[in-house]
Every structure is written in C-alpha cells, then in structure tokens.
Design an enzyme around this catalytic site. Structure first.
Site, PDB file in Angstrom:
ATOM      1  N   LYS A  71       0.812  -1.223   0.000  1.00 18.16           N
ATOM      2  CA  LYS A  71       0.000   0.000   0.000  1.00 18.16           C
ATOM      3  C   LYS A  71       0.850   1.280   0.000  1.00 18.16           C
ATOM      4  O   LYS A  71       0.479   2.267  -0.627  1.00 18.16           O
ATOM      5  CB  LYS A  71      -0.971   0.003   1.189  1.00 18.16           C
ATOM      6  CG  LYS A  71      -2.075  -1.059   1.032  1.00 18.16           C
ATOM      7  CD  LYS A  71      -3.091  -0.992   2.159  1.00 18.16           C
ATOM      8  CE  LYS A  71      -4.180  -2.042   1.938  1.00 18.16           C
ATOM      9  NZ  LYS A  71      -5.243  -1.991   2.954  1.00 18.16           N
ATOM     10  N   ASP A 103     -10.230   2.559   2.391  1.00 16.88           N
ATOM     11  CA  ASP A 103     -10.397   1.659   3.555  1.00 16.88           C
ATOM     12  C   ASP A 103     -11.177   2.339   4.690  1.00 16.88           C
ATOM     13  O   ASP A 103     -12.087   1.751   5.268  1.00 16.88           O
ATOM     14  CB  ASP A 103      -9.025   1.215   4.095  1.00 16.88           C
ATOM     15  CG  ASP A 103      -8.439   0.053   3.313  1.00 16.88           C
ATOM     16  OD1 ASP A 103      -9.199  -0.688   2.655  1.00 16.88           O
ATOM     17  OD2 ASP A 103      -7.204  -0.126   3.371  1.00 16.88           O
TER      18      ASP A 103
HETATM   19  P1  NAP Z   1      -0.559  -5.470   9.095  1.00 13.70           P
HETATM   20  O1  NAP Z   1      -0.307  -4.064   8.679  1.00 13.70           O
HETATM   21  O2  NAP Z   1       0.459  -6.511   8.788  1.00 13.70           O
HETATM   22  O3  NAP Z   1      -0.819  -5.449  10.704  1.00 13.70           O
HETATM   23  C1  NAP Z   1      -0.991  -6.667  11.402  1.00 13.70           C
HETATM   24  C2  NAP Z   1      -1.459  -6.381  12.824  1.00 13.70           C
HETATM   25  O4  NAP Z   1      -1.756  -7.654  13.459  1.00 13.70           O
HETATM   26  C3  NAP Z   1      -0.376  -5.712  13.689  1.00 13.70           C
HETATM   27  O5  NAP Z   1      -1.031  -4.869  14.627  1.00 13.70           O
HETATM   28  C4  NAP Z   1       0.261  -6.914  14.384  1.00 13.70           C
HETATM   29  O6  NAP Z   1       0.865  -6.621  15.609  1.00 13.70           O
HETATM   30  C5  NAP Z   1      -0.974  -7.762  14.658  1.00 13.70           C
HETATM   31  N1  NAP Z   1      -0.673  -9.174  14.882  1.00 13.70           N
HETATM   32  C6  NAP Z   1      -0.285 -10.101  13.982  1.00 13.70           C
HETATM   33  N2  NAP Z   1      -0.137 -11.301  14.573  1.00 13.70           N
HETATM   34  C7  NAP Z   1      -0.444 -11.128  15.895  1.00 13.70           C
HETATM   35  C8  NAP Z   1      -0.474 -11.990  17.027  1.00 13.70           C
HETATM   36  N3  NAP Z   1      -0.170 -13.287  16.936  1.00 13.70           N
HETATM   37  N4  NAP Z   1      -0.843 -11.465  18.228  1.00 13.70           N
HETATM   38  C9  NAP Z   1      -1.162 -10.156  18.339  1.00 13.70           C
HETATM   39  N5  NAP Z   1      -1.130  -9.285  17.308  1.00 13.70           N
HETATM   40  C10 NAP Z   1      -0.780  -9.765  16.084  1.00 13.70           C
HETATM   41  O7  NAP Z   1      -1.928  -6.012   8.464  1.00 13.70           O
HETATM   42  P2  NAP Z   1      -3.260  -5.182   8.124  1.00 13.70           P
HETATM   43  O8  NAP Z   1      -3.231  -4.740   6.702  1.00 13.70           O
HETATM   44  O9  NAP Z   1      -3.480  -4.156   9.175  1.00 13.70           O
HETATM   45  O10 NAP Z   1      -4.367  -6.354   8.202  1.00 13.70           O
HETATM   46  C11 NAP Z   1      -4.706  -6.927   9.440  1.00 13.70           C
HETATM   47  C12 NAP Z   1      -5.897  -7.876   9.260  1.00 13.70           C
HETATM   48  O11 NAP Z   1      -7.029  -7.154   8.784  1.00 13.70           O
HETATM   49  C13 NAP Z   1      -5.694  -8.999   8.250  1.00 13.70           C
HETATM   50  O12 NAP Z   1      -6.324 -10.153   8.769  1.00 13.70           O
HETATM   51  C14 NAP Z   1      -6.427  -8.527   7.015  1.00 13.70           C
HETATM   52  O13 NAP Z   1      -6.891  -9.605   6.213  1.00 13.70           O
HETATM   53  C15 NAP Z   1      -7.586  -7.787   7.638  1.00 13.70           C
HETATM   54  N6  NAP Z   1      -8.131  -6.718   6.758  1.00 13.70           N
HETATM   55  C16 NAP Z   1      -9.455  -6.735   6.479  1.00 13.70           C
HETATM   56  C17 NAP Z   1      -9.988  -5.727   5.686  1.00 13.70           C
HETATM   57  C18 NAP Z   1     -11.464  -5.738   5.342  1.00 13.70           C
HETATM   58  O14 NAP Z   1     -11.831  -5.090   4.372  1.00 13.70           O
HETATM   59  N7  NAP Z   1     -12.286  -6.418   6.115  1.00 13.70           N
HETATM   60  C19 NAP Z   1      -9.182  -4.693   5.182  1.00 13.70           C
HETATM   61  C20 NAP Z   1      -7.817  -4.700   5.520  1.00 13.70           C
HETATM   62  C21 NAP Z   1      -7.296  -5.721   6.308  1.00 13.70           C
HETATM   63  P3  NAP Z   1       2.467  -6.299  15.668  1.00 13.70           P
HETATM   64  O15 NAP Z   1       2.600  -4.849  15.313  1.00 13.70           O
HETATM   65  O16 NAP Z   1       2.817  -6.600  17.079  1.00 13.70           O
HETATM   66  O17 NAP Z   1       3.134  -7.206  14.677  1.00 13.70           O
END
Ligand code: NAP
Length: 273
Positions: A71, A103
């Site tokens: 992104k 988003d």
């Molecule tokens: P990202 O930028 O990689 O951020 C991941 C987040 O998850 C960080 O806060 C990370 O914490 C946390 N995390 C990962 N594994 C963890 C664990 N085992 N325990 C606690 N925290 C954990 O990803 P993102 O783009 O924000 O996406 C996050 C999720 O949202 C994904 O599942 C994605 O599919 C979903 N999503 C959905 C939509 C929708 O339209 N519904 C849109 C965007 C994203 P740390 O900083 O500690 O690593």
C-alpha cells in the site's frame, strides 16, 4: 462475458493474493453493469514494487486495488495521491496515475450499515492492532469520537499510531481488561482469529452491555472474537462489510457508478461457505 482484445484490465495487487475475494466481487459487479473489463489477482513480490506498479500503466490497466504489503509502494508510485498508504489506483486517460484510500470510508460505511446508531452511543473507541488497516480505521474514526485507545502487541507501533491523533493514546496490550471495560466500540484489526493464526483469550466479560464489536478479519466470517461477543449478547459485526464497501468506493472511482453492495454480500457469503 467474452474477453476480447478490447477488454480493459483491473487487478488486486499484493503478496499473497491467492486468498483475495476481490476478483469475485468486482467481476460480478462488472457483469451487473455490462462493463467490458476483467479483474485479476496479481501477486507482486519484486524488489521494487513502486516501479513495478508504475510500469503497469504501459499495459493500459484501468485500475487496481492494493493489499498487504504494497500500500505504501502504491502511493509512492502515483502521480498524485490522497494518502501515504493507498488501496486504490486509477490510471487516467493521459497516462498519469491517481492513488486513493477507500479503507477508512469503507469501514465507516460498514459500521453505518450494520449499526446505524453507533455515532450516538460511541464516545470511547478501542482499536486492537496498529498495522495498516488500523491506521486507516483510526483516521476515519478519530473525528467522530471523544477518545481512541490503541493497543498492540508491539507497543511502539501503538505509540506511533496514537501520536498521529490529538484524541488518541496507546494502551498496554497486557491490560486489555480495563480497555474493554471503558470502550463503547471495539475494533479488532490484528491477525488473531484468522484461519490458521493464533487465538487470544479476549476479556469479553468486561465489556459494557451496549458495546459494539467489529472484527475486520473475514476468514473465517465468524471469528472467535465475534463468537465470544455474540455469546455475551453484544452487537457483533463481521469484516465482510468493510471489504465490500471499500471495494464499492473503488468501483465508483473507476466507473462513476456505485455497485450493489447487498448482492456482493450474498455472493461472498456463498463463496466463503
Ligand atoms: P498489518 O499491517 O500486517 O498489521 C498486522 C497487525 O496484526 C499488527 O497490529 C500486528 O501486531 C498484529 N498481529 C499479527 N499477529 C499477531 C499476534 N499473533 N498477536 C497479536 N497481534 C498480532 O496487516 P493489516 O493490513 O493491518 O491487516 C490486518 C488484518 O485485517 C488482516 O487479517 C487482514 O486480512 C484484515 N483486513 C481486512 C480488511 C477488510 O476489508 N475487512 C481490510 C484490511 C485488512 P504487531 O505490530 O505486534 O506485529
């Protein structure tokens, strides 16, 4: 629809993208509107994603959605951008590239749809996670609420995100009980609860009875977070609404028409089954 040499191309670009529901959602909308275009999933794992994205314009792409981890690269690739983190690209007739982020607005649309009175009852918000999705959601919510608490496994990321908003503060991940007690709206944005990812023992018993809980993870649709909220009789909202509404806003940016979000929900639920 028959693909011909006149068919325009759109794509979701990320790594991984094989799991993405965007091709299904957008191709069905293209068919609904009789638009001669096709939407693909393109996995991009090169060293210079911004350059790779910029070069796609040479292939006469019409537009793209961008997902993790590209992104920032998408925003950097654009001629003009509304945000430093972009989830939607549009190639203009003059060959220039415009970047947008739908988003945050897609998240608010989903909340409006699932819980139309959320604004009246929401003063304090808790965001779980501080990644890319959390940043977009925090920016969209901050103007509407009194306080935003941000809790993240890695506290420095929560601190950095909270510093972007006058009404936000980071909250310790190890003390979620207190944050759950105080929040009117809790948004789960971490990978916890995704199929194959670790689980977490959420302090759901601490929630206010009128609290609204939304999990943006949509695989599985009923995450353990949502199941625990429903078991307590709380308002629980799944992540499909945000996916659909951010996509609908992207479709409108490309074609000037808002597609049918209700039909998309039916189709995606059928696909997830
Ligand atoms: P990202 O930028 O990689 O951020 C991941 C987040 O998850 C960080 O806060 C990370 O914490 C946390 N995390 C990962 N594994 C963890 C664990 N085992 N325990 C606690 N925290 C954990 O990803 P993102 O783009 O924000 O996406 C996050 C999720 O949202 C994904 O599942 C994605 O599919 C979903 N999503 C959905 C939509 C929708 O339209 N519904 C849109 C965007 C994203 P740390 O900083 O500690 O690593």
């Amino acid at each position: 629809m028959t693909i011909t040499s006149a068919t325009r191309l759109l794509a979701v670009i990320g790594d991984p993208v094989a799991h993405s529901l965007s091709p299904l959602m957008h191709n069905a909308w293209l068919a609904d509107h009789g638009i001669d275009a096709a939407y693909m999933a393109l996995r991009l794992n090169g060293d210079n994603p911004a350059e790779a994205i910029r070069n796609l314009g040479a292939f006469n792409l019409l537009g793209a959605n961008i997902t993790v981890p590209h992104k920032e690269a998408a925003a950097a690739a654009a001629t003009r951008t509304q945000a430093s983190v972009a989830n939607t690209l549009r190639w203009e007739p003059d060959g220039s590239l415009s970047a947008f982020n739908t988003d945050g607005d897609g998240f608010i649309d989903a909340l409006d749809e699932a819980s139309p009175h959320w604004r009246e009852q929401t003063k304090r918000v808790l965001i779980l996670g501080a990644g890319g999705a959390a940043a977009g959601i925090a920016a969209a919510l901050a103007p509407h609420v009194e306080t935003l608490a941000i809790a993240n496994r890695t506290p420095t990321r929560a601190d950095a995100l909270a510093a972007s908003f006058a009404n936000a503060a980071s909250h310790p991940w190890s003390k979620l009980d207190r944050a759950f007690t105080e929040a009117d709206l809790i948004v789960q944005t971490t990978m916890i609860g995704m199929a194959g990812a670790p689980l977490h023992d959420w302090p759901m018993a601490a929630c206010k009875q009128k609290a609204i809980l939304l999990d943006i993870v949509y695989r599985p649709l009923e995450t353990p977070f949502l199941a625990a909220a429903r078991a307590r009789g709380l308002t629980a909202i799944d992540g499909l609404g945000m996916l659909i509404h951010q996509g609908a806003r992207a479709f409108e940016l490309w074609f000037g028409v808002m597609p049918d979000t209700g039909k998309a929900r039916e189709r995606l639920i059928a696909a997830l089954r």
